[in-house]
Scaffold this motif. Structure first.
Motif, PDB file in Angstrom:
ATOM      1  N   ILE A 107       0.814  -1.193   0.009  1.00 57.01           N
ATOM      2  CA  ILE A 107      -0.092   0.131   0.162  1.00 57.01           C
ATOM      3  C   ILE A 107       0.866   1.160  -0.020  1.00 57.01           C
ATOM      4  CG2 ILE A 107      -1.791   1.308   1.044  1.00 57.01           C
ATOM      5  CD1 ILE A 107      -2.786  -1.144   2.495  1.00 57.01           C
ATOM      6  N   LEU A 154       1.259   3.949  -3.123  1.00 57.51           N
ATOM      7  CA  LEU A 154       0.557   5.349  -2.745  1.00 57.51           C
ATOM      8  C   LEU A 154       1.885   6.338  -3.375  1.00 57.51           C
ATOM      9  CD1 LEU A 154      -1.202   5.254   0.354  1.00 57.51           C
ATOM     10  CD2 LEU A 154      -2.261   5.986  -1.746  1.00 57.51           C
ATOM     11  N   VAL A 168       5.731   9.441  -6.791  1.00 57.03           N
ATOM     12  CA  VAL A 168       6.160  10.776  -5.873  1.00 57.03           C
ATOM     13  C   VAL A 168       7.821  10.799  -6.335  1.00 57.03           C
ATOM     14  CG1 VAL A 168       6.803  11.910  -3.954  1.00 57.03           C
ATOM     15  CG2 VAL A 168       4.488  10.815  -4.216  1.00 57.03           C
ATOM     16  N   LEU A 190       8.941   8.814   2.914  1.00 50.66           N
ATOM     17  CA  LEU A 190       7.460   8.848   3.147  1.00 50.66           C
ATOM     18  C   LEU A 190       6.820   7.427   3.529  1.00 50.66           C
ATOM     19  CD1 LEU A 190       5.614  11.080   3.192  1.00 50.66           C
ATOM     20  CD2 LEU A 190       5.310  10.824   0.598  1.00 50.66           C
ATOM     21  N   LEU A 218       7.111   6.580   6.880  1.00 53.06           N
ATOM     22  CA  LEU A 218       6.075   7.099   7.797  1.00 53.06           C
ATOM     23  C   LEU A 218       4.844   6.470   7.554  1.00 53.06           C
ATOM     24  CD1 LEU A 218       5.758   9.483   9.664  1.00 53.06           C
ATOM     25  CD2 LEU A 218       5.132  10.942   7.426  1.00 53.06           C
ATOM     26  N   LEU A 219       4.396   6.193   6.302  1.00 46.94           N
ATOM     27  CA  LEU A 219       2.956   5.799   5.969  1.00 46.94           C
ATOM     28  C   LEU A 219       2.687   4.390   6.668  1.00 46.94           C
ATOM     29  CD1 LEU A 219       2.369   6.767   2.404  1.00 46.94           C
ATOM     30  CD2 LEU A 219       1.746   7.653   4.612  1.00 46.94           C
ATOM     31  N   LEU A 227       4.468   3.227   9.618  1.00 48.20           N
ATOM     32  CA  LEU A 227       4.679   3.070  11.005  1.00 48.20           C
ATOM     33  C   LEU A 227       3.697   2.823  11.783  1.00 48.20           C
ATOM     34  CD1 LEU A 227       6.929   3.673  13.011  1.00 48.20           C
ATOM     35  CD2 LEU A 227       6.298   5.888  12.984  1.00 48.20           C
ATOM     36  N   PRO A 228       2.445   3.626  11.604  1.00 44.07           N
ATOM     37  CA  PRO A 228       1.148   3.463  12.528  1.00 44.07           C
ATOM     38  C   PRO A 228       0.773   2.244  12.307  1.00 44.07           C
ATOM     39  CG  PRO A 228       1.042   5.471  11.297  1.00 44.07           C
ATOM     40  CD  PRO A 228       2.205   4.642  10.552  1.00 44.07           C
ATOM     41  N   ALA A 267      -6.650  -1.833  -1.914  1.00 39.46           N
ATOM     42  CA  ALA A 267      -6.073  -0.344  -1.766  1.00 39.46           C
ATOM     43  C   ALA A 267      -5.005  -0.399  -2.499  1.00 39.46           C
ATOM     44  CB  ALA A 267      -5.716  -0.287  -0.125  1.00 39.46           C
ATOM     45  N   TYR A 321      -5.951   0.182  -5.950  1.00 39.71           N
ATOM     46  CA  TYR A 321      -6.363   1.843  -6.301  1.00 39.71           C
ATOM     47  C   TYR A 321      -5.254   2.846  -6.175  1.00 39.71           C
ATOM     48  CZ  TYR A 321      -9.267   5.970  -5.776  1.00 39.71           C
ATOM     49  OH  TYR A 321      -9.992   7.105  -5.843  1.00 39.71           O
ATOM     50  N   VAL A 352      -4.087   5.664  -8.952  1.00 39.13           N
ATOM     51  CA  VAL A 352      -4.142   6.904  -8.716  1.00 39.13           C
ATOM     52  C   VAL A 352      -2.612   7.447  -9.023  1.00 39.13           C
ATOM     53  CG1 VAL A 352      -3.844   8.738  -6.808  1.00 39.13           C
ATOM     54  CG2 VAL A 352      -5.598   6.813  -6.608  1.00 39.13           C
ATOM     55  N   SER A 353      -1.566   6.644  -8.808  1.00 44.12           N
ATOM     56  CA  SER A 353      -0.331   7.109  -9.246  1.00 44.12           C
ATOM     57  C   SER A 353       0.026   7.158 -10.643  1.00 44.12           C
ATOM     58  CB  SER A 353       0.615   5.991  -8.564  1.00 44.12           C
ATOM     59  OG  SER A 353       0.719   6.260  -7.118  1.00 44.12           O
ATOM     60  N   ILE A 360       0.574   7.329  17.961  1.00 40.62           N
ATOM     61  CA  ILE A 360       0.466   6.644  16.682  1.00 40.62           C
ATOM     62  C   ILE A 360      -0.460   7.774  15.883  1.00 40.62           C
ATOM     63  CG2 ILE A 360      -0.371   4.816  15.353  1.00 40.62           C
ATOM     64  CD1 ILE A 360       0.323   3.063  17.578  1.00 40.62           C
ATOM     65  N   LEU A 373      -0.176   9.274  12.192  1.00 41.41           N
ATOM     66  CA  LEU A 373      -1.136   8.926  11.149  1.00 41.41           C
ATOM     67  C   LEU A 373      -1.630  10.388  10.651  1.00 41.41           C
ATOM     68  CD1 LEU A 373      -3.995   6.639  12.403  1.00 41.41           C
ATOM     69  CD2 LEU A 373      -2.326   6.190  10.478  1.00 41.41           C
ATOM     70  N   ALA A 386       3.201  15.732  -0.792  1.00 41.98           N
ATOM     71  CA  ALA A 386       4.236  15.161  -1.593  1.00 41.98           C
ATOM     72  C   ALA A 386       3.801  15.371  -3.126  1.00 41.98           C
ATOM     73  CB  ALA A 386       4.504  13.841  -1.201  1.00 41.98           C
ATOM     74  N   PHE A 387       2.602  15.593  -3.352  1.00 40.58           N
ATOM     75  CA  PHE A 387       2.097  15.477  -4.714  1.00 40.58           C
ATOM     76  C   PHE A 387       2.012  16.892  -5.287  1.00 40.58           C
ATOM     77  CE2 PHE A 387       0.726  11.092  -3.596  1.00 40.58           C
ATOM     78  CZ  PHE A 387       0.899  10.414  -4.922  1.00 40.58           C
ATOM     79  N   GLN A 443      -4.729  14.316  -7.483  1.00 41.19           N
ATOM     80  CA  GLN A 443      -4.173  12.962  -7.076  1.00 41.19           C
ATOM     81  C   GLN A 443      -3.864  12.868  -5.772  1.00 41.19           C
ATOM     82  OE1 GLN A 443      -0.892  12.916  -9.849  1.00 41.19           O
ATOM     83  NE2 GLN A 443      -0.353  10.713  -9.359  1.00 41.19           N
ATOM     84  N   ALA A 472      -4.704   9.902  -2.867  1.00 43.07           N
ATOM     85  CA  ALA A 472      -3.562   9.232  -2.245  1.00 43.07           C
ATOM     86  C   ALA A 472      -3.963   9.338  -0.630  1.00 43.07           C
ATOM     87  CB  ALA A 472      -2.446   9.531  -2.899  1.00 43.07           C
ATOM     88  N   VAL A 512      -6.705   7.209   0.511  1.00 42.60           N
ATOM     89  CA  VAL A 512      -6.637   5.906   0.840  1.00 42.60           C
ATOM     90  C   VAL A 512      -5.852   5.710   2.417  1.00 42.60           C
ATOM     91  CG1 VAL A 512      -5.217   4.037  -0.070  1.00 42.60           C
ATOM     92  CG2 VAL A 512      -6.237   5.265  -1.620  1.00 42.60           C
ATOM     93  N   MET A 513      -4.845   6.662   2.456  1.00 44.43           N
ATOM     94  CA  MET A 513      -4.050   6.415   3.707  1.00 44.43           C
ATOM     95  C   MET A 513      -4.833   6.824   4.847  1.00 44.43           C
ATOM     96  SD  MET A 513      -1.152   5.689   4.321  1.00 44.43           S
ATOM     97  CE  MET A 513      -1.219   5.246   6.013  1.00 44.43           C
TER      98      MET A 513
END
Lengths: 222, 72, 251
Positions: free
Chosen positions: A148, A152, A156, A162, A165-166, A168-169, A212, A215, A219-220, C134, C138, C148-149, C154, C158, C161-162
């Motif tokens: 995922i 995403l 980029v 990045l 970081l995404l 991590l949680p 996910a 999708y 998007v990318s 956390i 998030l 970043a975009f 777009q 993105a 989704v996150m």
């Protein structure tokens, strides 16, 4: 239907094994971390036994972050990912095949070396077994989440940290349950509840993460 | 009223530092949010107005150029 | 059922809705926050165990509760955006995100300032504190991904989704207390049958929760308005609006 899965799967494996140096990198990194830790915190067998599971898990996660780029980046850069997505085949299977290949390449070596790490960090047999089982159930979750995050950020140009970081949680609950499983094993308690929770997280991710990712890749591609 | 004197109120039963620190930081952050929202809008309005004037100037210059071409 | 909602997919309608709601919610938020804080700080009785340090509850609990609700609101906006392809929903999402991050920061900071006198340490790796941290990550992830975009359309998808992936984490936060059951005291007011807190202490807390919620809503609306203006600056209605504002300011 399954031909698509095997086709992509075989292709990804072949590509990975063509770059053997890159293949070994996360593993080397893992070995370095495992070697450095006892030197940093002291070689006392008790302390190593206590922090061992955590060290192995954190090192495995960091190593997986190193190898994460391989999932989609190259295919995205040379355009083959776009070709695959335009081919009209079910994307869920395509993504799942890529994730499976990534898991095999990235984590099977880690799993195979876990007994060695357990010995290096003075784990008892029950602890080593619990550690192995938690890694066996937890690392596929890592691969799914990495998919995922990479999906995403693949478009980029300067993604950098990045994806980490995404991820991590989502990783923190996994880490908590995995280490508490080994802790229970160390105290001679049953650790199936923790493994069951990790398994549940894995199954939920298996059902939803490829969707996910599909999708995110769409998007990318814009 | 729970406190007998103002000094007692400030002291918060010995926990003054912690209580006032939390309330101070919290309300500062909230104030910052308000100011940031307001300031952002001001900057945006200014930018949009400048862009409109620029477009206007370009338009004027174009018509003038066209007129000059006609007279030549 | 939700057909009436769809008109707000248009940026202009959403903008005027924000304009109509902001004064009301700003008034509620100011009124409640001032009343609740003054009542809580001055008039509520001291706790028999914690003395006056417990007064931090009047900012900590609203922030901690609403940091999660705000995340859910952001995720709902993301879901609406992904399902119905609304641009305004993504704008709302990214308008809410920094507000949520700020509220989460407040919850963490006040928690630390409360923990120091009570537990003897600024930071304890307790389940709820960790989960709150956390949550902050998030929010940061969503904001960082959005930034970043270059293409904001777009970027919205993105980050959406996150945000939805992160929703998995919110129940983990909520149930973590029962799961790990460590230092942190249990929930005090959600026990509906018999609140574990005196009513004299409870009222200011409830008022502050309402005030904080109204505050978050107001700021989110303000930021949504800004976002709409930024993204739609070439539209005639925005141009008109900006110029009429200028005329008003010059009077």
């Amino acid at each position: 239907m399954t031909t698509l899965f095997y086709g992509v799967f075989k292709r990804d494996l072949a590509l990975a094994f063509r770059q053997k140096a890159e293949l070994a990198q996360p593993l080397l990194f893992l070995l370095i971390v495992i070697t450095l830790f006892p030197i940093a915190v002291g070689p006392g067998p008790d302390i190593l036994q206590r922090i061992g599971p955590g060290v192995i898990w954190v090192a495995a996660i960091l190593a997986s972050l190193l190898g994460m780029d391989r999932l989609f980046k190259e295919d995205f850069n040379d355009g083959s990912l776009e070709q695959m997505m335009l081919s009209g085949h079910p994307l869920y299977q395509l993504v799942l095949a890529k994730i499976t290949a990534h898991w095999l390449v990235c984590f099977i070596p880690v799993l195979l070396l876990t007994p060695l790490f357990s010995i290096l960090l003075n784990q008892t047999l029950t602890m080593a077994v619990a550690l192995f089982l938690s890694l066996l159930l937890g690392t596929p979750l890592l691969s799914l989440m990495a998919a995922i995050a990479m999906g995403l950020t693949v478009g980029v140009p300067k993604g950098g940290l990045l994806p980490s970081l995404l991820m991590l949680p989502v990783l923190i609950p996994l880490l908590i349950f995995a280490t508490s499983a080994v802790e229970s094993a160390a105290m001679g308690l049953s650790y199936t509840p923790q493994l069951a929770v990790i398994g549940a997280m894995f199954l939920v991710a298996l059902a939803l993460a490829p969707l996910a990712t599909v999708y995110a890749l769409k998007v990318s591609q814009h | 009223m729970n406190f007998d004197s103002f000094a007692e109120f400030i002291a918060m039963g010995g926990y003054g530092l912690y209580v006032w620190l939390s309330f101070g930081v919290s309300f500062s952050v909230m104030l910052l949010l308000v100011i940031a929202g307001w300031y952002e809008r001001k900057i945006l309005d200014k930018e949009i107005r400048q862009e409109a004037y620029r477009q206007q100037r370009i338009q004027v210059a174009r018509t003038q150029a066209a007129q000059r071409k006609d007279t030549v | 059922m939700f057909m009436w909602l769809h008109q707000y997919a248009k940026t202009e309608a959403a903008y005027s809705l924000c304009n109509r709601l902001i004064p009301w919610f700003a008034a509620i938020s100011m009124g409640c926050l001032v009343t609740g804080t003054v009542w809580g700080l001055l008039f509520a009785p001291s706790d028999y165990q914690q003395g006056d340090a417990f007064r931090i509850i009047y900012i900590h609990v609203p922030a901690a509760m609403l940091s999660m609700s705000t995340y859910i609101a952001m995720a709902v906006a993301a879901l609406v955006g992904l399902v119905w392809q609304w641009r305004t929903a993504f704008m709302a999402m990214i308008a809410i995100a920094p507000v949520g991050a700020a509220v989460t920061f407040i919850a963490l900071f006040t928690g630390a300032a409360w923990g120091k006198p009570m537990w003897g340490a600024w930071w304890v790796w307790d389940a709820r504190l960790t989960s709150e941290l956390i949550l902050l990550f998030l929010y940061c992830g969503v904001i960082a991904l959005y930034c970043a975009f270059d293409d904001k359309q777009q970027a919205g998808k993105a980050a959406g989704v996150m945000a939805l992936v992160g929703v998995v984490n919110v129940p983990v936060i909520h149930f973590s207390v029962q799961w790990w059951n460590t230092l942190h005291q249990g929930a005090t007011i959600t026990r509906l049958d018999k609140p574990a807190i005196a009513t004299q202490m409870l009222w200011p807390l409830l008022i502050n929760i309402v005030g904080m919620a109204a505050f978050i809503f107001t700021i989110s609306c303000v930021r949504l308005k800004n976002e709409i203006i930024r993204r739609e600056q070439r539209r005639p209605w925005v141009q008109q609006l900006v110029h009429s504002n200028e005329a008003k300011n010059e009077l």
